[in-house]
Every structure is written in structure tokens, then in C-alpha cells.
Write a protein that holds these residues in place. Structure first.
Motif, PDB file in Angstrom:
ATOM      1  N   GLY A 136       0.804  -1.218   0.000  1.00 60.98           N
ATOM      2  CA  GLY A 136       0.000   0.000   0.000  1.00 60.98           C
ATOM      3  C   GLY A 136       0.837   1.267   0.000  1.00 60.98           C
ATOM      4  N   PRO A 137       1.794   1.394   0.939  1.00 57.78           N
ATOM      5  CA  PRO A 137       2.580   2.635   0.972  1.00 57.78           C
ATOM      6  C   PRO A 137       3.570   2.753  -0.195  1.00 57.78           C
ATOM      7  CG  PRO A 137       2.765   1.371   3.019  1.00 57.78           C
ATOM      8  CD  PRO A 137       2.117   0.496   2.037  1.00 57.78           C
ATOM      9  N   GLN A 138       3.844   1.641  -0.877  1.00 57.21           N
ATOM     10  CA  GLN A 138       4.913   1.674  -1.879  1.00 57.21           C
ATOM     11  C   GLN A 138       4.396   1.902  -3.304  1.00 57.21           C
ATOM     12  OE1 GLN A 138       7.943  -1.357  -1.382  1.00 57.21           O
ATOM     13  NE2 GLN A 138       6.929  -2.091   0.461  1.00 57.21           N
ATOM     14  N   LEU A 139       3.186   1.433  -3.584  1.00 55.12           N
ATOM     15  CA  LEU A 139       2.670   1.517  -4.948  1.00 55.12           C
ATOM     16  C   LEU A 139       1.402   2.364  -4.948  1.00 55.12           C
ATOM     17  CD1 LEU A 139       2.973  -2.242  -5.997  1.00 55.12           C
ATOM     18  CD2 LEU A 139       4.542  -0.385  -6.554  1.00 55.12           C
ATOM     19  N   ASN A 140       1.105   3.004  -6.110  1.00 50.09           N
ATOM     20  CA  ASN A 140      -0.125   3.788  -6.162  1.00 50.09           C
ATOM     21  C   ASN A 140      -1.312   2.898  -6.518  1.00 50.09           C
ATOM     22  OD1 ASN A 140      -0.278   3.559  -9.000  1.00 50.09           O
ATOM     23  ND2 ASN A 140       1.111   5.320  -9.234  1.00 50.09           N
ATOM     24  N   ASP A 141      -2.497   3.470  -6.430  1.00 51.76           N
ATOM     25  CA  ASP A 141      -3.720   2.682  -6.618  1.00 51.76           C
ATOM     26  C   ASP A 141      -3.759   1.978  -7.972  1.00 51.76           C
ATOM     27  OD1 ASP A 141      -4.389   3.633  -4.186  1.00 51.76           O
ATOM     28  OD2 ASP A 141      -5.940   5.031  -4.871  1.00 51.76           O
TER      29      ASP A 141
END
Lengths: 538, 376
Positions: B340-345
Motif C-alpha cells: 500500500g505505501p509503496q505503490l499507487n492505486d
């Protein structure tokens, strides 16, 4: 065994001889029988841990992952260390302690014989646990991968591991209990069982060495037990000792581990230093130079060894003051170690040396252990260590410290005492071949690792970039030769046990010069009950 | 360093004594610390050479003494042991003399080391601050002042390539001639970001921040690795820094910011994506982030990393929510990181869609960025 039968005839006036068959060993309370079992256990583990080392060197022979997956490789790295430290060096040294300390101080047996039996029999149980930890991922599929952390078991990686890690933790618990019990026994024996005329400062150096070793073990083993128990709680009971998210600190484990782990280095080294203190005077035919300095030096070493643990963790981000303290403390260790090596060199000085196998090992140890000391000072220097940290340079350094410093010392001890233990002389020619083969191949294996380490090759990697190929090829070839040489070692031992030239009570011409041990006053092999009356020391 | 390595070894062995005695850096041969490219590492390198030379001299003396003893005091040459040697004047005082000499050597090394250590711990104001985040098994670099993020993954090469295990798809770019502060941390287990040419090591600890710094003096590409055992991929996370002139660095920064703004706008728009677009993007994201553990065909590594091909949550028709949840939040107690914190939606939507429709998986559903936003 032939040892027992020979002795039965000889001591038939006693109304109880050794028990017969398996009971003699399983129920044993005899220090010599337990010592023998320790030594055979260590020999077995030497080959077990050695096989893992052979796998490691085979995998690193060429770049690319050839033999198994990286997790299995890391598992082998982990268990090679655990087996060699806890399964080989410590039991071998404990076996020698069991055999020789009562003989050297004129005691009939260890002070606590039944405890002695327990402390040995915990070892095979622990070894089974350790083997189960390797097999767990295959025996219980879906319970997680192999223990891939290295012997330091650092969290959080060790929290990720599967059930194998739990087996490893239990194995360490049992090995620890075994060591503590054995150490209590040794300290008690040394303090209470000496012949009345043997004062502390008349004890052979080996006895002193084990005295400090046992004290160190009693002091630090519980810390390791605490640390791995906390790890177990983090893994299964929702605590967060080592998890920052829950208010813990992964570095706390490192402090606890190395508070045990650094003194452990001296636990491995000191018994061998003790053996050197007997071997060098014997074959130089002249008393030990600086007996008192060596005794005090070992004491200082034991104390200093307990307060410099964080030099394994220079890169964790300590305060400037703390780092300076650990650096200077560590560099100062070179003083007692330098003193010891000097004492051995001056024992040879103006002596009259012959070069039987134990002596050859002794001389090689002095040279190679000095080298380990020199790279040790390099590593002690914090800013430089920030470059060396976790490279093969470190691997090279501690193998130079532990193989000559601990393992070769044990080999010297084995050859020195084999005639006493078995009543037969070993084959001197084969002993010398073994010495040269093993020493040369050891250097071929580990010397190049200094270079690959300085050039930047990390430890515990399954695969490396091609710039490190040459050094690794040399290292692997040396490693295979080193491994192979131990088959000769096994052959020499079996051959000596089975027979050969009868050993006199004093197999070495220089026995007892500067080493006031009482073991040479007994026949080879010594009778089942060593001293029935307290001997007198001059 | 790499191109010469076929002839390097014999030369290295021959040159070793010379190198040690003269203190010349022969980094080309790869048997010593690499030639430093920063002020601080130069200081450390000099310290390393000092201890090496002192150590070499000590070894020469010890070896000479032993060799002489072996020559002069042999039983078969008729040497007579001096039984009173330990009682001589020398025997009485050697235990004082030797420690004093050793102490002198020790303290001179320690004082020099201590001053270098103070340089390492120097916390002066930095021109550029980079947060270095280690994770299984890649490096993420965040420029604290500019909002730029660089993710460095291993570039897959053949084991014969000179840069095998030494190259990444997107290196960290740094300016020369400026002070750079590194804040080191980790997202999962311990890692150790090490590049000997430019920076002394400090380990990356999850939940904590460590600090180190550099002032690079020479432009070039510097290569290092992870130095703390972080599990199966430990050998496969090189750290690469490209040092460029300050002007070039400014230019690179501007380009990155533009790219970054475009990608962010794309990901946060409410656009509904077609399955083909998501599959193509998903494959890209998978190759970069997931392939190291779950393998090219989604088969995983038995007992270590679960298979995605035919897996329960990657396949089950109604399990998309579970699948999204595990990708976004990770699975505690395993190597599965929270992405979650590393990749965008958009990236997560794409990779989940890709995983659910590849290698024989037949879930058939399409996950959109808005589903991920809802699951966060």
C-alpha cells in the motif's frame, strides 16, 4: 572396549568394575567414559558440520545458483555455525576437560558425576532437535521455510521463519543447559577436588583455562537462553520485545546475543590455549615461560571479553562515546592475547625442540592466531569496520581465529593425549601428513577470503558477481582439500584405538616439564578409577 | 574493476606485498578496499592502510622470531634447553615490557581511529537528504526535500555479464561536491546499504532511523550491495549510485518531478481502465516487484513463498477483496510486504488484475484503482 578389559584384569581386587555393555555408557558416571562420549559426539558433529561447509563451498565455487535455493543455502550457513560451535568445539573441549582435569589435579572423578551424565546426554537430544530444524520444512510442508538467519538468529528475519526456528530455539536451550551444567561441574571439581598439596597456582595451564572458560559460560549462557526465549515469545505469544511497531527494538536482541556471543569466542579459544600451555613446554623441554602472566592474562581476557560485545554491532548507530569505548576496549584485548603469544614464543626460545604432531600444530597456531589477532585489530577500528562489516573479510578473520585458535588446539590436544587415552601411540608419520595437509589447505581456503572481503563480497550470499570468481574458486578447492584431510584424521584415531605400539606412562620425553600435571603418574590408559588415594604434588 | 579480473589475481598476489608496504591503492585488482571517491571514505581508507601496515610489520616480526627459534633451538641440532630462562632478568620483566609496547601501538591506532570516527559522526547541515529504505528485496530512495522517489530493483543479467548482480534498473542519482545526508531505515527486516567507495555503513533497522553521510568528489557509478542477511534475496539487492555534476543533478530532478506528476495524476483520476491496459501494466509491476519471490510463472517457492498460480485467493471468484487486502496490507510474520505505501492505486489494481488472470488463474474479474482506494 579394549581399554576396559585390560583394566579389569588389573584391578580385580575391586568389588565393582565398570558396568558391562550399553549400561556402561548410558548410565555412566565415570569421567573418562563420559569424556570419551563427548569426544566421539564432537567427532561426529565435526563431519556433520563439515559436510555443510562442503555444500557451502560447492555452491560458491562458481557464480550463479547451482545446488539449491537461497533459503537452503542460508540454512546451511546457519547450521554449519551452530553445529561447529555448540556441537563440535565445545563438546570436544568439554570431553578433554572431563578426561584430563581429574587426572591433572589428582581427583578420583568429577565432583558431580550424575550431573556429568546428564550434561552429556542433553547433547544428542539437542543435536536431534537441530537436525529436525533442518528437516522441518520438508517434514511439515506449509509451516514455513528453513532457518535462514545465520547463527545470530537476528530478528525480524527470525520472526518470519517457520517451525524450524522453534526447533532451533529449543536446541539452543538444551545445548545451553548442557554447557551450564558441565561448567558448574568443572568449577566445582577444580575448587574442591584438587589433591591437598596442589595449590591453585600449581595447576596445569589447561585446568586454569577451563576454570575461566567455565566461569564465562555460567555468566553468559543464561543471557542467550533469555534472548532466544524472548524471540520465542515474540513469535508465538504476541510480545514485541524485538518489534519496533509494538515498542520493542530489533537491536536489543543483538545486544543480548553478543553479550553471550563475544565471550563465547573466548569459551572456544581458552581450552585450546590451555592445551598449548602443555604442548609447547613439553616439546621445547623447558618450563612454560610466564606461567603466572598467562594465568592472569587469561583472567584479564575473560573479563575484557565480557565488556566489548558491541564491537560486532558498530554499524547499528551507537553514540560516539559508546562506540569509542567499545573500540578502545576491543583494541586493548590485544594486550593479554599478545602476552600469551609472547609467552609461547619465549617458551620455545632457548629450548630444545622436537616436532611431533602436537608441537607442529602448536607452532602453526601461534603463527596463524597472531594473524587473526592482527586482522582483529583492523576490525576493532570502528570507521574501518564500517567498510569491512559483514564482508568475507570478517569470515576470513574469525575462521583464522577459530580454526587455529580453537580447532587446531583441539587437534594438538587429541594427538598429545591419544597415547594416554588409548594406551597406544598413533602413527607419527600419518600425524605429520595430516598436519601439513590440513594446515596448507586451511590457508588456501581462508586466506583469499580476506581479499574478496576487502573487494566487497558480502557474507551469507548464495551467489556473487563475477569479479569475486577467482578468489572463490581457490577458496573452494582449498575447502574440499581441507574437508578431505579429516578422513585421514578419522583413520588415525580409529587405527590408534584398535592398537599399535604400546604407550608408556610418559609418552613424551618432555612430559611434566613446567606442567605439573599428575596424569603422567598414571599408566596409559589410566585405570577405571583414577586415583584411589590423593597423590602428593612436590 | 571488473574488466581486468581475468588477469587480476596473479597480479594481485604479486603486488600484494608491494601494495601493503607502499600503501598504494590498487583497486583495479579488487583485492583491497575500492579506491575512495568521497572525502570521508578517503579518511577511512587511509586508516585502513595504517592498520594494515602496522599489522604486516607485527606479523613479519612474529614470523621472524618463530622461524629463528625453529632454526636455532632444535633438539636434533643439539640445543640444550635453558631451564632457568624464565627466571632471567628478561623472564622477570617481559610480562611488563611486551604489554607496554602493545599498549603503545594500540593507543596510536586508537587515537587516529577516534578522530576519523568523529568525522563519521559529524552532523553538519546537508545540501541533499536522501532516505534509504531497504525492503525484501530492493532499495527505495526518497529525496526528502523534493518529493522524488527512486526504486532500485536488480537488473536481471546472465552470470557471465561483468555487471551480474551489480546493476539495477533505476540507480540513485547524487550530485558531486555537495554534502549528502542519508537517513537509513527498513520496511521489513534488517538490511545494510553499503557502497564502500562513497559511504561508511550503518544498518537499516525497521522502525528506527540511522544516519550517515558523504561528500562525493568524483563523478562516476559506484556499486555496492546489501550487507545484512535479509533472507532469500540477500544476494540479489545491489545498491548503485550514479554521481553527476550539480547541474546535471538539477536537470535530472526536474525531469523526475514532471514524470512523477504525470503518473500521480493518471493514477488518481476516476477513469475506468480496460482489462488489457491493466494486464499490460500489471505485468510490468509484477516483474519489478513480485517476481523475485513468486517467480515468473507465479509458482512461488514451495514452503517459502506461496504459489499464485492456482492459489485460493488469486483464483476464487469472490476472493478479490482478500487478494487486494493482502497486497495492500501485507501478511505479518512472513516476507510478504505491505505494498500500500509503496505503490499507487493504479499499480496495485493492475497487478491484482494481472495475477487473477494469468498462469491459468480464471477469476476473470477486473480490479479498478477506486477499489484499492476503498480498501486502504
Amino acid at each position: 572396549m579394549s581399554v576396559a578389559t585390560a583394566h579389569d584384569d588389573h584391578h580385580d581386587s575391586h568389588d565393582h568394575g565398570p558396568p558391562k555393555g550399553w549400561q556402561r555408557w548410558v548410565y555412566s558416571t565415570n569421567h573418562k567414559d563420559i569424556g570419551t562420549m563427548y569426544l566421539f559426539f564432537a567427532l561426529f558433529m565435526l563431519f556433520f558440520g563439515g559436510a555443510m561447509a562442503m555444500y557451502i563451498r560447492a555452491e560458491l565455487f562458481m557464480p550463479g545458483v547451482q545446488l539449491a535455493n537461497p533459503d537452503f543455502y542460508n540454512n546451511m550457513v546457519t547450521d554449519h555455525a551452530l553445529v561447529m560451535v555448540f556441537g563440535m568445539v565445545m563438546p570436544a573441549a568439554a570431553g578433554m576437560a572431563n578426561w584430563m582435569i581429574p587426572l591433572m589435579i589428582g581427583a578420583p572423578d568429577m565432583a558431580l558425576p550424575r550431573l556429568n551424565n546428564l550434561s552429556f546426554w542433553l547433547l544428542p537430544a539437542a543435536a536431534i532437535m537441530l537436525i529436525l530444524s533442518i528437516l522441518a520444512p520438508y517434514l511439515f510442508p506449509g509451516t514455513g521455510g528453513p532457518v535462514n538467519t545465520g547463527w545470530t538468529l537476528l530478528p525480524p528475519l527470525s520472526i518470519q521463519n517457520g517451525i524450524g526456528m522453534d526447533f532451533t530455539i529449543f536446541a539452543i536451550h538444551m545445548l545451553g543447559i548442557s554447557s551450564i551444567l558441565a561448567s558448574i561441574n568443572i568449577v566445582t571439581t577444580i575448587l574442591n577436588m584438587r589433591a591437598p598439596t596442589m595449590t591453585m597456582m600449581k595447576m596445569p595451564l589447561f585446568v586454569w583455562a577451563w576454570f575461566f572458560t567455565a566461569l564465562l559460560l555460567i555468566a553468559v549462557m543464561p543471557v542467550l537462553a533469555g534472548a532466544v526465549t524472548m524471540l520465542l515469545f515474540d513469535r508465538h505469544f504476541g510480545t514485541s520485545f524485538f518489534d519496533a511497531a509494538g515498542g520493542g527494538d530489533p537491536i536489543l536482541f543483538q545486544h543480548l546475543f553478543w553479550f553471550f556471543g563475544h565471550p563465547e569466542v573466548y569459551v572456544l579459544l581458552l581450552p585450546s590455549i590451555g592445551v598449548l600451555g602443555l604442548v609447547i613446554p613439553t616439546f621445547a623441554r623447558k618450563p612454560l615461560f610466564g606461567y603466572k602472566a598467562l594465568v592472569y592474562g587469561m583472567g584479564v581476557l575473560a573479563v575484557l571479553g565480557m565488556v566489548v560485545w558491541a564491537h560486532h554491532q558498530y554499524t547499528i548507530g551507537m553514540s560516539l562515546w559508546a562506540t569509542n569505548y567499545f573500540m578502545i576496549g576491543t583494541i586493548l584485548i590485544s594486550i593479554p592475547v599478545g602476552l600469551m603469544l609472547m609467552n609461547f614464543i619465549f617458551t620455545m626460545w632457548r629450548g630444545s625442540m622436537t616436532f611431533e604432531t602436537p608441537m607442529l600444530f602448536g607452532i602453526a597456531i601461534i603463527l596463524m592466531f597472531s594473524f587473526a589477532g592482527v586482522t582483529g585489530v583492523m576490525l576493532a577500528v570502528v570507521p574501518a569496520d564500517m567498510q569491512y562489516h559483514d564482508t568475507m573479510f570478517v569470515v576470513a578473520h574469525f575462521h583464522y581465529a577459530l580454526i587455529p585458535g580453537a580447532v587446531f588446539g583441539l587437534y594438538a590436544g587429541v594427538f598429545y593425549w591419544l597415547p594416554k587415552w588409548t594406551g597406544h601411540m598413533y602413527d607419527e608419520r600419518l600425524g605429520k601428513i595430516f598436519f601439513w595437509w590440513t594446515t596448507i589447505s586451511f590457508n588456501i581456503t581462508f586466506f583469499p577470503q580476506h581479499f574478496s572481503g576487502l573487494a566487497g563480497m558480502p557474507r551469507r550470499i548464495v551467489d556473487y558477481s563475477i569479479q569475486y570468481t577467482e578468489f572463490n574458486v581457490i577458496s573452494s578447492i582449498g575447502g574440499f582439500l581441507f574437508g578431505l584431510s579429516h578422513l585421514l584424521f578419522l583413520y588415525i584415531i580409529i587405527q590408534t584405538i584398535r592398537g599399535g605400539q604400546k604407550a608408556p606412562d610418559k609418552p613424551w620425553e618432555g612430559s611434566q616439564i613446567g606442567t605439573p600435571g599428575l596424569e603422567w603418574t598414571l599408566p596409559s590408559p589410566p585405570p577405571f578409577h583414577s586415583f584411589t588415594q590423593a597423590p602428593v604434588v612436590k | 574493476m571488473v574488466s581486468k579480473n581475468k588477469t587480476g589475481l596473479p597480479a594481485a598476489l604479486l603486488l600484494l606485498p608491494l601494495g601493503l608496504l607502499t600503501g598504494v591503492a590498487r583497486a583495479d585488482y579488487g583485492y583491497n578496499l575500492p579506491e575512495p571517491a568521497a572525502t570521508l571514505t578517503q579518511e577511512i581508507f587511509d586508516l585502513h592502510m595504517l592498520t594494515t601496515i602496522v599489522g604486516t610489520i607485527i606479523m613479519v616480526i612474529v614470523t621472524a622470531m618463530i622461524v629463528y627459534a625453529l632454526y636455532a633451538f632444535r633438539h636434533d641440532k643439539g640445543a640444550v634447553p635453558d631451564q632457568e630462562f624464565h627466571n632471567s632478568w628478561f623472564g622477570q620483566w617481559a610480562w611488563v615490557l611486551v604489554p607496554v609496547i602493545v599498549l603503545g601501538i594500540d593507543l596510536s591506532i586508537a587515537s587516529s581511529a577516534s578522530s576519523t570516527l568523529s568525522s563519521v559522526e559529524d552532523r553538519s547541515k546537508a545540501d541533499v537528504t536522501v532516505k534509504v529504505i531497504g525492503s525484501q528485496w530492493k532499495w527505495t530512495y526518497e529525496y526528502m526535500d523534493d518529493g522524488i522517489k527512486v526504486v532500485s530493483n536488480l537488473k536481471k543479467l546472465e552470470p557471465t555479464d561483468p555487471l551480474y548482480l551489480r546493476d539495477v534498473d533505476d540507480p540513485l542519482v547524487l550530485p558531486t561536491g555537495q554534502r549528502v545526508r542519508f537517513l537509513l531505515t527498513s520496511s521489513d527486516v534488517l538490511h545494510n546499504w553499503g557502497i564502500a567507495e562513497i559511504v561508511p555503513k550503518k544498518i537499516n533497522i525497521p522502525g528506527y532511523i540511522n544516519e550517515t553521510w558523504t561528500h562525493i568528489t568524483k563523478e562516476g557509478t559506484y556499486r555496492g550491495q546489501c550487507y545484512e542477511n535479509c533472507g532469500a534475496g540477500h544476494a540479489f539487492m545491489p545498491a548503485v549510485v550514479r554521481a553527476v555534476s550539480p547541474a546535471e543533478y538539477q536537470q535530472w530532478k526536474t525531469e523526475r518531478k514532471t514524470q512523477h506528476a504525470q503518473a500521480a495524476a493518471e493514477a488518481s483520476s476516476d477513469k475506468v481502465w480496460a482489462k488489457e491496459e491493466l494486464m499490460a501494466k500489471g505485468q510490468e509491476v509484477y516483474t519489478k516487484n513480485c517476481l523475485a519471490c513468486h517467480q515468473a510463472q507465479g509458482q512461488g517457492i514451495p514452503g517459502v513463498f506461496p504459489a499464485l498460480a492456482g492459489g485460493k485467493i488469486t483464483n476464487g471468484a469472490g476472493a478479490a477483496a482478500d487478494h487486494i487486502n493482502i497486497v495492500v496490507k501485507g501478511k505479518t510474520g512472513t516476507a510478504m510486504a505491505a505494498w500500500g505505501p509503496q505503490l499507487n492505486d493504479l499499480d496495485i489494481a493492475a497487478v491484482v488484475t494481472f495475477e487473477r488472470n494469468s498462469w491459468g488463474n480464471t477469476a476473470g474479474d477486473v480490479v479498478q484503482p477506486k477499489d484499492i482506494k476503498a480498501a486502504r
